[in-house]
Write a protein that holds these residues in place. Structure first.
Motif, mmCIF file in Angstrom:
data_model
loop_
_atom_site.group_PDB
_atom_site.id
_atom_site.type_symbol
_atom_site.label_atom_id
_atom_site.label_comp_id
_atom_site.label_asym_id
_atom_site.label_seq_id
_atom_site.Cartn_x
_atom_site.Cartn_y
_atom_site.Cartn_z
ATOM 1 N N LEU A 421 0.841 -1.199 0.000
ATOM 2 C CA LEU A 421 0.000 0.000 0.000
ATOM 3 C C LEU A 421 0.872 1.243 0.000
ATOM 4 C CD1 LEU A 421 -2.726 1.517 0.356
ATOM 5 C CD2 LEU A 421 -2.365 1.322 2.825
ATOM 6 N N ALA A 426 -3.154 6.093 -1.757
ATOM 7 C CA ALA A 426 -4.348 6.124 -0.900
ATOM 8 C C ALA A 426 -4.927 7.531 -0.856
ATOM 9 C CB ALA A 426 -4.006 5.639 0.497
ATOM 10 N N ILE A 439 -4.966 4.489 9.495
ATOM 11 C CA ILE A 439 -4.933 3.465 8.446
ATOM 12 C C ILE A 439 -4.490 2.131 9.025
ATOM 13 C CG2 ILE A 439 -3.694 2.727 6.369
ATOM 14 C CD1 ILE A 439 -3.753 5.618 5.419
ATOM 15 N N ILE A 476 -7.366 0.086 -0.319
ATOM 16 C CA ILE A 476 -7.830 1.467 -0.124
ATOM 17 C C ILE A 476 -9.343 1.504 0.054
ATOM 18 C CG2 ILE A 476 -7.998 3.741 -1.234
ATOM 19 C CD1 ILE A 476 -5.285 3.081 -2.601
#
Length: 808
Positions: A421, A426, A439, A476
């Motif tokens: 990620l 994001a 997150i 996401i």
């Protein structure tokens, strides 16, 4: 999918009301489509209290009635007339007070009211079992334990289940939420974002142990690709009986009917954990052996619904040493299931290939709770855990002992997913920068493991049961749904762009014509592009070899793409006629699909369907049935609106029209229309006439682009009308008259119209009479009688010479 709130609370100790919890679940992506109530006893025994019979005497006016005084915990005892033979002084009894609603065995409600029975006042009702919904006995009133306190609500004495049921519109990708445990897992993550930290309670299986290794059944998984994991255990000495009331209530609350304790436990674990299970009668397993394999094509197998099915060579089956016993992951067999005489079982818990199960279920037209889950992909890591959970419940409820070790075939382990990620990505996709700690907290709450953290992003391991989360964009999306779409701010600046589009864009012309048809009373329909191949048999003009076939059709009736809009439209006509809507005007913009030997083609069409009367029946208007000429006029208005005027009409021969016509422009066919043949309508059960028009919309678009608009002033000189009543042969059409008239006078003749047709008495055989009007106009001066007479003489002469017409 139905989720019981009481059941959900066994996994997460939440005290919110159901509506508030439903709002949070919807925000998390588990859309709550409705919240229903479940009552194990209709009415929930509201208004029913414990009473004590103080006195009981014979009714003065009725031999079979008693007059009682009952203490119900109120300020004073109440008098109740009772007809039960067993009522007596000193009993503790259930009393329905004034205003209480009771229900008949058929579910009809009725209210307890103050009244007189044979002259004596009655202020309530002493109830029997069946009147409360607590049993079926009506031999007399219920007599309760004398230790019960007067005035206590009966609902607190008996095990009454009152529940609220969430109806979740689960999307196909959310296989992880197809259970109460899965929903609770999501709910925990959502609550954490609201700073409410609750523990996810998971049923313990630590007490699982083998009592005696007295029954071993060998397992041979021959098709490891379609059965990556297969677990099983035997349980002996059990007793098949009705399930306890709490278990029955759990199943009933989500719409399942209890069967017996063994089957009910497998269904319970299925909806609790999302792991399908299956119990085989061990005494019916030949050779004490289980084989997981495919069978020969054409093998016959009878399923639990007593339907004999012919197996496909790719159907994965659970077999014993001699015969198939179950369609793996889909449906059990009629000869291997649990019955009242079952004393030993082989309990199966497995992970089957989702694609294999989906294809098998579709081939046989089956849709079960098990296949629903296997098709979407379950958690391969809870296979053994769910087996232990069910085995412990069976031993507890049905007795018996665990009589073998767990057999667990798991050669090729299904791995978790590794995903990277990027924080920047994001932020770009979400449109807002979410704090990094938030997150990480969200991902951890979703059981997504954070392996490493850098300045630019996170290295993650996604559990195998989240088969819909394999890309960065999926991660996401998970972050955003838990964080909350409503929590993402919007900017005050509004950006807009203007695109350059042409006048003759497809959607623009569709809107123009769609609005015009709607103003004429037409309704737009949208039919499925998938249809049945059987329709190809209704017309020789359709070739089954040109069908675009589905590789994995939902059903045989939706296995090919349509080659014509006619049949899907007739389905809509039939549907409406069957519901007493026989006056119909419908249109559809859609495509047809063809698989030619050298190419595939998609063609755009506009179809119109007209049947019944043109307008609704009214007191001040004459009802006019729709006919060929009404449809023709409608088509002409459409073409005129698009500026397509110089059309050539010609009759067509088609096996779908009993009489039809076509409009073309140059070499391009624009529209075919006519009256649908009775033989075609009969296939759909339609007995009234149906008119159908089929525009080649691609040709319409192409010709409309070449149409140029010319402007000219409105003529200030008057029009002149003259009429002819022509006696002509029956074979002559108005089209012939129109063509000759236009050829005779090209400048001054503006319009030709047929306003009356007569066929009948006083006419020679084979003749008919047409009344035709002619509109003449000179745009530069007023016409004189001499000019008009000259034109009409020419017209008459040409009609006589070319058509054999006579003036009447």
């Amino acid at each position: 999918m139905k989720i019981s709130y009481n059941w959900l609370k066994q996994f997460i100790n939440i005290d919110w009301d159901a509506e508030k919890t439903g709002e949070l679940l919807t925000d998390l992506g588990l859309e709550i489509e409705g919240i229903d109530t479940y009552e194990s006893v209709k009415g929930g025994l509201k208004g029913i209290v414990i009473g004590e019979v103080l006195t009981c005497v014979q009714h003065p006016n009725a031999d079979r009635l008693k007059v009682t005084t009952v203490d119900i915990g109120a300020d004073a005892p109440v008098q109740i007339v009772c007809g039960a033979p067993n009522v007596a002084t000193g009993q503790k009894v259930p009393v329905a007070t004034i205003g209480t609603t009771l229900y008949t065995t058929e579910g009809e409600a009725w209210k307890i009211k103050k009244g007189k029975i044979r002259g004596e006042e009655s202020h309530g009702m002493i109830c029997a079992e069946d009147e409360l919904g607590l049993g079926e006995s009506h031999d007399g009133i219920m007599v309760l334990d004398t230790k019960l306190k007067v005035g206590t609500f009966v609902s607190k004495v008996f095990e009454i289940e009152n529940d609220e049921i969430f109806e979740i519109g689960l999307t196909p990708n959310r296989a992880d939420a197809m259970s109460h445990h899965g929903v609770a897992r999501d709910l925990k993550a959502g609550l954490l974002q609201k700073e409410i930290q609750l523990e996810l309670i998971t049923p313990s299986v630590s007490s699982f142990h083998v009592d005696a290794r007295s029954l071993k059944i060998d397992v041979d998984v021959q098709d490891k690709e379609n059965a990556p994991r297969y677990c099983g255990v035997t349980i002996t000495g059990l007793k098949v009986d009705a399930s306890p009331s709490w278990l029955q209530h759990r199943l009933k609350s989500i719409g399942l009917s209890p069967i017996n304790n063994i089957v009910d436990i497998t269904n319970y674990v299925l909806h609790e954990l999302g792991q399908p299970l299956h119990a085989f009668d061990a005494n019916k397993i030949t050779g004490n052996k289980i084989e997981v394999k495919t069978c020969n094509a054409g093998t016959k197998f009878t399923t639990l619904d007593d339907v004999e099915r012919v197996l496909h060579e790719d159907d994965l089956m659970i077999c014993d040493a001699e015969k198939p016993m179950c369609i793996a992951g889909v449906f059990g067999g009629i000869n291997s299931g649990v019955t009242e005489g079952t004393t030993s079982i082989f309990l199966e818990s497995a992970y089957f290939n989702p694609v294999s199960v989906r294809k098998t279920a579709k081939r046989h037209g089956l849709n079960t709770d098990a296949s629903f889950r296997f098709e979407r992909g379950i958690d391969p890591n809870i296979t053994e855990y769910a087996l232990k959970r069910a085995a412990l419940m069976i031993v507890e409820i049905a007795g018996g002992e665990i009589s073998s070790d767990i057999s667990d075939t798991y050669v090729n382990k299904i791995n978790d997913f590794e995903v990277r990620l990027s924080f920047d990505n994001a932020k770009k996709l979400i449109g807002e920068e979410i704090p990094r700690e938030t997150i990480k907290s969200i991902l951890t709450s979703l059981e997504i493991k954070v392996n490493n953290v850098t300045e630019t992003g996170l290295g993650l391991t996604v559990p195998a049961y989240r088969n819909d989360v394999q890309r960065e964009a999926d991660i996401i999306e998970e972050i955003l749904r838990v964080y909350g779409y409503n929590n993402v701010g919007t900017t005050e600046k509004l950006n807009a762009s203007i695109s350059n589009s042409k006048r003759f864009e497809d959607y623009k012309l569709q809107n123009i014509i769609g609005n015009q048809l709607a103003s004429q009373g037409f309704y737009e329909i949208m039919a499925n592009s998938l249809t049945t191949p059987k329709y190809m048999e209704l017309s020789e003009q359709l070739n089954a070899d040109y069908n675009v076939e589905m590789l994995n059709p939902l059903s045989n009736d939706l296995s090919v793409m349509r080659q014509s809009l006619l049949f899907s439209g007739l389905e809509a006509v039939c549907y409406n006629i069957n519901r007493k809507r026989s006056d119909l005007k419908l249109f559809e913009f859609g495509k047809t699909y063809h698989q030619y030997p050298d190419k595939r083609e998609e063609d755009k069409h506009l179809s119109l369907f007209v049947t019944g009367n043109i307008s609704e029946e009214r007191w001040n208007t004459v009802v006019t049935p729709s006919d060929f000429f009404y449809l023709k006029g409608t088509l002409q208005t459409i073409l005129q609106r698009l500026g397509l005027n110089r059309l050539k009409s010609s009759p067509i021969k088609s096996d779908i029209f009993s009489e039809g016509m076509s409009f073309s422009l140059g070499k391009k066919n624009i529209v075919d229309f006519g009256l649908v043949k009775k033989s075609v309508l009969k296939h759909f059960g339609i007995s009234q006439n149906v008119l159908f028009a089929d525009f080649n919309w691609d040709n319409v678009l192409e010709m409309a682009k070449h149409n140029s608009i010319k402007f000219k002033p409105i003529p200030k000189y008057p029009k002149v009308r003259r009429d002819f009543a022509l006696l002509i042969d029956n074979t002559v059409s108005f089209e012939d008259i129109y063509t000759i008239a236009k050829q005779t006078e090209k400048q001054l003749l503006k319009n030709v119209n047929l306003f009356d047709v007569y066929e009948g008495k006083n006419l020679p055989e084979g003749k008919k009479s047409y009344a035709v009007s002619f509109i003449l106009q000179d745009e530069h001066k007023t016409l004189t009688d001499k000019q008009i007479d000259k034109i009409m003489s020419k017209l008459q002469s040409n009609f006589e010479s070319k058509l054999g017409a006579e003036l009447r």
